[in-house]
Design a protein around this motif. Structure first.
Motif, PDB file in Angstrom:
ATOM      1  N   SER A   1       8.931  -6.418  -7.014  1.00 41.57           N
ATOM      2  CA  SER A   1       9.442  -7.500  -7.855  1.00 41.57           C
ATOM      3  C   SER A   1      10.862  -7.902  -7.464  1.00 41.57           C
ATOM      4  CB  SER A   1       9.388  -7.102  -9.327  1.00 41.57           C
ATOM      5  OG  SER A   1      10.171  -5.949  -9.577  1.00 41.57           O
ATOM      6  N   TYR A   2      11.719  -6.940  -7.117  1.00 42.26           N
ATOM      7  CA  TYR A   2      13.086  -7.268  -6.701  1.00 42.26           C
ATOM      8  C   TYR A   2      13.093  -8.015  -5.369  1.00 42.26           C
ATOM      9  CZ  TYR A   2      15.349  -4.417 -10.326  1.00 42.26           C
ATOM     10  OH  TYR A   2      15.792  -3.915 -11.514  1.00 42.26           O
ATOM     11  N   PHE A   3      12.165  -7.669  -4.508  1.00 47.88           N
ATOM     12  CA  PHE A   3      12.046  -8.337  -3.212  1.00 47.88           C
ATOM     13  C   PHE A   3      11.766  -9.828  -3.391  1.00 47.88           C
ATOM     14  CE2 PHE A   3       9.341  -9.821   0.286  1.00 47.88           C
ATOM     15  CZ  PHE A   3      10.057  -9.420   1.413  1.00 47.88           C
TER      16      PHE A   3
ATOM     17  N   PRO B   1      17.620   7.734   0.263  1.00 47.00           N
ATOM     18  CA  PRO B   1      17.160   8.987  -0.328  1.00 47.00           C
ATOM     19  C   PRO B   1      16.791   8.857  -1.807  1.00 47.00           C
ATOM     20  CG  PRO B   1      19.543   8.961  -0.275  1.00 47.00           C
ATOM     21  CD  PRO B   1      19.088   7.649   0.316  1.00 47.00           C
ATOM     22  N   SER B   2      17.033   7.684  -2.390  1.00 49.16           N
ATOM     23  CA  SER B   2      16.791   7.508  -3.821  1.00 49.16           C
ATOM     24  C   SER B   2      16.274   6.101  -4.090  1.00 49.16           C
ATOM     25  CB  SER B   2      18.081   7.738  -4.621  1.00 49.16           C
ATOM     26  OG  SER B   2      19.061   6.772  -4.268  1.00 49.16           O
ATOM     27  N   LEU B   3      15.689   5.903  -5.262  1.00 47.91           N
ATOM     28  CA  LEU B   3      15.142   4.602  -5.620  1.00 47.91           C
ATOM     29  C   LEU B   3      16.213   3.518  -5.724  1.00 47.91           C
ATOM     30  CD1 LEU B   3      12.677   2.906  -6.345  1.00 47.91           C
ATOM     31  CD2 LEU B   3      13.022   3.586  -8.744  1.00 47.91           C
ATOM     32  N   PRO B   4      17.376   3.760  -6.352  1.00 47.68           N
ATOM     33  CA  PRO B   4      18.389   2.698  -6.422  1.00 47.68           C
ATOM     34  C   PRO B   4      18.788   2.160  -5.049  1.00 47.68           C
ATOM     35  CG  PRO B   4      18.926   4.437  -7.980  1.00 47.68           C
ATOM     36  CD  PRO B   4      17.784   4.943  -7.157  1.00 47.68           C
ATOM     37  N   LEU B   5      18.964   3.057  -4.068  1.00 51.61           N
ATOM     38  CA  LEU B   5      19.310   2.585  -2.728  1.00 51.61           C
ATOM     39  C   LEU B   5      18.146   1.832  -2.088  1.00 51.61           C
ATOM     40  CD1 LEU B   5      21.391   5.481  -1.126  1.00 51.61           C
ATOM     41  CD2 LEU B   5      22.145   3.153  -1.677  1.00 51.61           C
ATOM     42  N   LEU B   6      16.946   2.296  -2.344  1.00 55.75           N
ATOM     43  CA  LEU B   6      15.773   1.603  -1.827  1.00 55.75           C
ATOM     44  C   LEU B   6      15.682   0.196  -2.407  1.00 55.75           C
ATOM     45  CD1 LEU B   6      13.134   1.634  -0.179  1.00 55.75           C
ATOM     46  CD2 LEU B   6      11.991   2.602  -2.191  1.00 55.75           C
ATOM     47  N   LEU B   7      15.959   0.058  -3.698  1.00 53.69           N
ATOM     48  CA  LEU B   7      15.923  -1.259  -4.330  1.00 53.69           C
ATOM     49  C   LEU B   7      17.013  -2.172  -3.774  1.00 53.69           C
ATOM     50  CD1 LEU B   7      15.205  -0.323  -8.067  1.00 53.69           C
ATOM     51  CD2 LEU B   7      13.603  -1.155  -6.339  1.00 53.69           C
ATOM     52  N   ALA B   8      18.185  -1.608  -3.503  1.00 49.78           N
ATOM     53  CA  ALA B   8      19.258  -2.403  -2.903  1.00 49.78           C
ATOM     54  C   ALA B   8      18.828  -2.944  -1.540  1.00 49.78           C
ATOM     55  CB  ALA B   8      20.525  -1.565  -2.767  1.00 49.78           C
TER      56      ALA B   8
ATOM     57  N   PRO C   1       0.805  -1.223   0.000  1.00 54.99           N
ATOM     58  CA  PRO C   1       0.000   0.000   0.000  1.00 54.99           C
ATOM     59  C   PRO C   1       0.843   1.279   0.000  1.00 54.99           C
ATOM     60  CG  PRO C   1      -0.732  -1.526   1.707  1.00 54.99           C
ATOM     61  CD  PRO C   1       0.581  -2.013   1.232  1.00 54.99           C
ATOM     62  N   ALA C   2       2.124   1.157   0.342  1.00 54.98           N
ATOM     63  CA  ALA C   2       2.982   2.342   0.422  1.00 54.98           C
ATOM     64  C   ALA C   2       3.664   2.680  -0.900  1.00 54.98           C
ATOM     65  CB  ALA C   2       4.058   2.122   1.498  1.00 54.98           C
ATOM     66  N   LEU C   3       3.470   1.867  -1.943  1.00 60.77           N
ATOM     67  CA  LEU C   3       4.167   2.099  -3.207  1.00 60.77           C
ATOM     68  C   LEU C   3       3.862   3.471  -3.828  1.00 60.77           C
ATOM     69  CD1 LEU C   3       3.963  -1.438  -4.881  1.00 60.77           C
ATOM     70  CD2 LEU C   3       5.912  -0.370  -3.722  1.00 60.77           C
ATOM     71  N   PRO C   4       2.603   3.910  -3.876  1.00 66.54           N
ATOM     72  CA  PRO C   4       2.348   5.249  -4.433  1.00 66.54           C
ATOM     73  C   PRO C   4       3.063   6.356  -3.666  1.00 66.54           C
ATOM     74  CG  PRO C   4       0.312   3.985  -4.321  1.00 66.54           C
ATOM     75  CD  PRO C   4       1.335   3.201  -3.564  1.00 66.54           C
TER      76      PRO C   4
ATOM     77  N   ASP D   1       5.877   9.120  -5.074  1.00 65.89           N
ATOM     78  CA  ASP D   1       5.763  10.570  -4.906  1.00 65.89           C
ATOM     79  C   ASP D   1       6.973  11.143  -4.167  1.00 65.89           C
ATOM     80  OD1 ASP D   1       3.341  10.511  -6.184  1.00 65.89           O
ATOM     81  OD2 ASP D   1       2.159  10.422  -4.327  1.00 65.89           O
ATOM     82  N   THR D   2       7.383  10.483  -3.093  1.00 65.25           N
ATOM     83  CA  THR D   2       8.479  11.002  -2.281  1.00 65.25           C
ATOM     84  C   THR D   2       9.807  10.980  -3.025  1.00 65.25           C
ATOM     85  OG1 THR D   2       7.372  10.237  -0.274  1.00 65.25           O
ATOM     86  CG2 THR D   2       9.721  10.733  -0.098  1.00 65.25           C
ATOM     87  N   LEU D   3      10.055   9.905  -3.757  1.00 67.51           N
ATOM     88  CA  LEU D   3      11.331   9.739  -4.459  1.00 67.51           C
ATOM     89  C   LEU D   3      11.314  10.317  -5.862  1.00 67.51           C
ATOM     90  CD1 LEU D   3      12.146   6.081  -3.330  1.00 67.51           C
ATOM     91  CD2 LEU D   3      12.974   8.227  -2.333  1.00 67.51           C
ATOM     92  N   GLY D   4      10.164  10.800  -6.308  1.00 68.59           N
ATOM     93  CA  GLY D   4      10.075  11.436  -7.616  1.00 68.59           C
ATOM     94  C   GLY D   4      10.236  10.493  -8.784  1.00 68.59           C
ATOM     95  N   VAL D   5       9.627   9.288  -8.698  1.00 71.30           N
ATOM     96  CA  VAL D   5       9.713   8.316  -9.788  1.00 71.30           C
ATOM     97  C   VAL D   5       8.307   7.918 -10.200  1.00 71.30           C
ATOM     98  CG1 VAL D   5      11.950   7.452  -9.013  1.00 71.30           C
ATOM     99  CG2 VAL D   5       9.849   6.378  -8.166  1.00 71.30           C
ATOM    100  N   GLY D   6       8.216   7.222 -11.339  1.00 65.46           N
ATOM    101  CA  GLY D   6       6.926   6.801 -11.841  1.00 65.46           C
ATOM    102  C   GLY D   6       6.448   5.515 -11.218  1.00 65.46           C
ATOM    103  N   ALA D   7       5.168   5.198 -11.437  1.00 67.99           N
ATOM    104  CA  ALA D   7       4.586   3.987 -10.875  1.00 67.99           C
ATOM    105  C   ALA D   7       5.243   2.736 -11.444  1.00 67.99           C
ATOM    106  CB  ALA D   7       3.083   3.960 -11.146  1.00 67.99           C
ATOM    107  N   ASP D   8       5.635   2.788 -12.742  1.00 67.60           N
ATOM    108  CA  ASP D   8       6.283   1.624 -13.329  1.00 67.60           C
ATOM    109  C   ASP D   8       7.660   1.389 -12.718  1.00 67.60           C
ATOM    110  OD1 ASP D   8       7.123   4.014 -14.393  1.00 67.60           O
ATOM    111  OD2 ASP D   8       7.496   3.211 -16.395  1.00 67.60           O
ATOM    112  N   ASP D   9       8.341   2.463 -12.334  1.00 67.23           N
ATOM    113  CA  ASP D   9       9.656   2.314 -11.705  1.00 67.23           C
ATOM    114  C   ASP D   9       9.548   1.756 -10.292  1.00 67.23           C
ATOM    115  OD1 ASP D   9      11.069   3.410 -13.910  1.00 67.23           O
ATOM    116  OD2 ASP D   9      10.515   5.422 -13.242  1.00 67.23           O
ATOM    117  N   VAL D  10       8.590   2.260  -9.539  1.00 63.17           N
ATOM    118  CA  VAL D  10       8.471   1.841  -8.139  1.00 63.17           C
ATOM    119  C   VAL D  10       7.943   0.416  -8.023  1.00 63.17           C
ATOM    120  CG1 VAL D  10       6.089   2.491  -7.583  1.00 63.17           C
ATOM    121  CG2 VAL D  10       7.888   2.818  -5.878  1.00 63.17           C
ATOM    122  N   ALA D  11       7.399  -0.147  -9.106  1.00 62.29           N
ATOM    123  CA  ALA D  11       6.939  -1.534  -9.068  1.00 62.29           C
ATOM    124  C   ALA D  11       8.084  -2.493  -8.776  1.00 62.29           C
ATOM    125  CB  ALA D  11       6.278  -1.908 -10.390  1.00 62.29           C
TER     126      ALA D  11
END
Length: 504
Positions: A93-95, A137-144, A72-75, A79-89
């Motif tokens: 999936s990586y998890f 602070p960014s999507l790449p670190l979040l994905l890691a 539920p926190a994906l949207p 918004d917070t990290l400034g990326v699109g919905a397809d990126d935050v998916a």
């Protein structure tokens, strides 16, 4: 099979020694050769068994929260990290991709270095990843961080093996059902809680909760889970085979994810499929030459093994797609569906099966321990198939659909998930007890993605015909799973309900 001589891989703690003495346990801690299928004849009982099950339960809850509370926190993340919905998916999936790989590798590695040691390492990696997610602070670190969190999927397989090695035979089925119940969600409230936390405190609060639960799990494992023994001639971990199989699983999972969006005939998708085939070929070549293979190839040809893995994959492709995708999308469709909001849809169709599964899974394990694990697996599949047929026949009646999905809490979350996970332990080869639980767990993840990928194009049409076609595809896949399950040959302990108290 004769048992091997065993030597300790870790010093046995005073607590573990006292625990075994008080329980009257005369058998040594389990090893790949001792492999009591449903627990030794004099395993832990009473309060000691309850403490072990409770500690393992906290550990798997830590993983499950990372799987369900984040959705539920994906949207808000986007918004917070400034990326699109397809990126935050990729956060989800990586998890699960990391979990598919870790389940195979870490459960097998535990055959050599001990279950407790690998469980503690897995929890440490999960906590580190959660902290990275909390501060990223960014999507790449979040994905890691999410990849590190995803490795905690192995906690389920490690827990199942520990239960089979430590509990008395009569307690194994019920205890496994208790742990398996979390695999379908923490009573259906975890996702809802994730949404509430995100709305009130922001998405980082979700990771803070996961961090706290993970820390409690680490303490519980340190204090309660006993150290293990390993055979003196156990060999060494097949890291080359692990690498080849990991490449296969990564390419296959990414291909399943890419197929619906890019197209199954797109060059990128075909490249991933080719990578999966090449990885599988390398895995086969490596395993044939290893003295201690990741998975002994002769067992892959056995009807005690491959039908179980294929049944799991097909069942997840069929049933999971209905519960977690097709019906959810139909319920929120304002044109031909039920016009529900996202939160109401989740409470109506996701929470009931998860909540019912909390009670049905332990009872299913108890039943399997008396009627036979393979028999109960087939019962569960047959009932799942009947319920899906009803949904496909009357998809426009919300009350009928709601009733059938709730019943799947018994047949799927209870009967099937419990027996499929239990058989992953019971059917595992004597010379590689950690191999099949990990391989079967990968079938869960790949099957779920494959099923959604197959029905997504029809659901995307947004028509009653599209939804109906998607449902009948799921029915057909589930029917195929039932047919494959008829080819499964039970090991003696699984066929007799586990009363044998050990493998031959």
């Amino acid at each position: 099979m004769a048992r091997r001589a065993a030597v300790p891989d870790e010093g046995v703690s005073v607590e573990a020694t006292t625990s075994r003495a008080e329980a009257g346990a005369t058998t040594p801690a389990a090893s790949p050769a001792s492999d009591a299928a449903t627990g030794p004849a004099t395993g832990l009982v009473g309060r000691q068994a309850a403490a072990l099950v409770g500690s393992l339960l906290v550990a798997v809850i830590a993983f499950q929260l990372g799987a369900s509370m984040v959705t539920p926190a994906l949207p808000a993340m986007a918004d917070t990290l400034g990326v699109g919905a397809d990126d935050v998916a990729a956060v989800s999936s990586y998890f699960f991709l990391a979990g598919a790989v870790a389940g195979v590798v870490l459960s097998r590695w535990s055959d050599y270095v001990g279950r407790r040691r690998v469980m503690l390492l897995t929890l440490a990696i999960m906590l580190t990843g959660t902290l990275v997610c909390l501060l990223a602070p960014s999507l790449p670190l979040l994905l890691a961080g999410r990849v590190m969190q995803g490795t905690s999927s192995a906690l389920f397989q490690l827990s199942y093996i520990i239960l089979s090695e430590r509990l008395a035979a009569r307690a194994f089925g019920t205890a496994l059902g208790v742990v398996t119940a979390i695999n379908g969600g923490v009573g259906g409230v975890d996702g809802y809680l994730g949404g509430l936390l995100t709305d009130r405190f922001g998405y980082r609060s979700v990771f803070l909760v996961i961090l706290l639960v993970g820390a409690v799990a680490l303490v519980c494992v340190v204090r309660v889970v006993p150290r293990t023994l390993r055979p003196a001639d156990a060999g060494s971990m097949d890291w080359w085979g692990a690498a080849a199989l990991s490449i296969t699983l990564v390419c296959l999972t990414l291909a399943v994810d890419a197929g619906p969006s890019r197209g199954w005939a797109a060059p990128g998708t075909l490249g991933l499929v080719a990578g999966a085939v090449a990885g599988a070929a390398c895995f086969w070549a490596v395993e044939r030459r290893r003295a201690s293979p990741l998975f002994p190839l002769q067992h892959l040809r056995s009807r005690e093994v491959w039908p179980l893995v294929l049944t799991t994959l097909l069942t997840l492709s069929g049933v999971f797609a209905v519960i977690n995708f097709t019906v959810v999308m139909l319920s929120q469709d304002e044109t031909v569906g039920f016009g529900m909001s996202a939160s109401v849809s989740a409470l109506a169709f996701l929470a009931p099966p998860a909540l019912i599964g909390l009670f049905a899974a332990p009872l299913s394990g108890w039943l399997a321990g008396r009627r036979g694990w393979v028999v109960v697996l087939r019962w569960g599949l047959a009932l799942c198939l009947a319920l899906l047929v009803v949904v496909a026949l009357v998809p426009t009646d919300p009350w009928v659909v709601l009733a059938m999905i709730a019943c799947l809490g018994v047949t799927y979350n209870g009967l099937f998930l419990t027996t499929a996970n239990g058989l992953g332990v019971l059917q595992s080869p004597s010379d590689a007890p950690g191999a099949l639980p990990g391989l079967n767990s990968s079938a869960f993840g790949i099957g779920a993605g494959l099923g959604i990928g197959m029905v997504a194009p029809f659901v995307a049409q947004g028509t009653l015909g599209g939804y109906t076609t998607a449902l009948w595809i799921s029915v057909a896949i589930t029917g195929l799973a039932l047919l494959v399950s008829l080819l499964l040959v039970a090991r003696p302990a699984a066929a007799t309900g586990g009363e044998a108290g050990g493998r031959a």
